[in-house]
Design a protein around this motif. Structure first.
Motif, PDB file in Angstrom:
ATOM      1  N   TRP A  29     -20.758   5.166  94.101  1.00 28.67           N
ATOM      2  CA  TRP A  29     -21.425   5.888  95.194  1.00 28.67           C
ATOM      3  C   TRP A  29     -22.354   4.935  95.947  1.00 28.67           C
ATOM      4  O   TRP A  29     -22.346   4.867  97.170  1.00 28.67           O
ATOM      5  N   LYS A  30     -23.160   4.187  95.184  1.00 31.58           N
ATOM      6  CA  LYS A  30     -24.115   3.251  95.789  1.00 31.58           C
ATOM      7  C   LYS A  30     -23.384   2.149  96.553  1.00 31.58           C
ATOM      8  O   LYS A  30     -23.803   1.767  97.655  1.00 31.58           O
ATOM      9  N   GLU A  31     -22.298   1.656  95.991  1.00 32.52           N
ATOM     10  CA  GLU A  31     -21.520   0.599  96.636  1.00 32.52           C
ATOM     11  C   GLU A  31     -20.941   1.085  97.971  1.00 32.52           C
ATOM     12  O   GLU A  31     -20.998   0.376  98.977  1.00 32.52           O
ATOM     13  N   GLU A  33     -22.084   3.629  99.774  1.00 32.40           N
ATOM     14  CA  GLU A  33     -23.228   3.877 100.653  1.00 32.40           C
ATOM     15  C   GLU A  33     -23.710   2.574 101.303  1.00 32.40           C
ATOM     16  O   GLU A  33     -23.960   2.527 102.510  1.00 32.40           O
ATOM     17  N   ASP A  34     -23.827   1.514 100.510  1.00 27.05           N
ATOM     18  CA  ASP A  34     -24.269   0.214 101.036  1.00 27.05           C
ATOM     19  C   ASP A  34     -23.274  -0.327 102.062  1.00 27.05           C
ATOM     20  O   ASP A  34     -23.669  -0.875 103.098  1.00 27.05           O
ATOM     21  N   ALA A  35     -21.978  -0.193 101.767  1.00 24.21           N
ATOM     22  CA  ALA A  35     -20.951  -0.679 102.691  1.00 24.21           C
ATOM     23  C   ALA A  35     -21.019   0.083 104.011  1.00 24.21           C
ATOM     24  O   ALA A  35     -20.895  -0.508 105.090  1.00 24.21           O
ATOM     25  N   ASP A  37     -23.680   1.613 105.236  1.00 29.66           N
ATOM     26  CA  ASP A  37     -24.934   1.269 105.908  1.00 29.66           C
ATOM     27  C   ASP A  37     -24.842  -0.072 106.630  1.00 29.66           C
ATOM     28  O   ASP A  37     -25.463  -0.266 107.676  1.00 29.66           O
ATOM     29  N   SER A  38     -24.068  -0.999 106.096  1.00 33.58           N
ATOM     30  CA  SER A  38     -23.989  -2.324 106.708  1.00 33.58           C
ATOM     31  C   SER A  38     -22.797  -2.473 107.655  1.00 33.58           C
ATOM     32  O   SER A  38     -22.625  -3.522 108.266  1.00 33.58           O
TER      33      SER A  38
END
Length: 53
Positions: A29-31, A33-35, A37-38
């Motif tokens: 989920w975090k991975e 989300e980070d992708a 966001d960037s």
């Protein structure tokens, strides 16, 4: 869903596997989300607004 299978399991390692599964999902989920966001977002134009080729 894999977690539901582990929850219903009588395996002695059931709780450990459920916790491991939740940790993997949270990491993914975090991975994602980070992708997102960037990521660069490119605006799309309607087909009629595109220059002719």
């Amino acid at each position: 869903m894999e977690l539901a299978k582990w929850r219903a399991s009588e395996d002695p390692n059931r709780e450990e596997r459920c916790a491991e599964y939740r940790e993997l999902v949270a990491g993914l989920w975090k991975e994602i989300e980070d992708a997102l966001d960037s990521a660069t977002v490119l605006p799309l134009r309607p087909p009629s607004a595109q220059p002719p080729r």
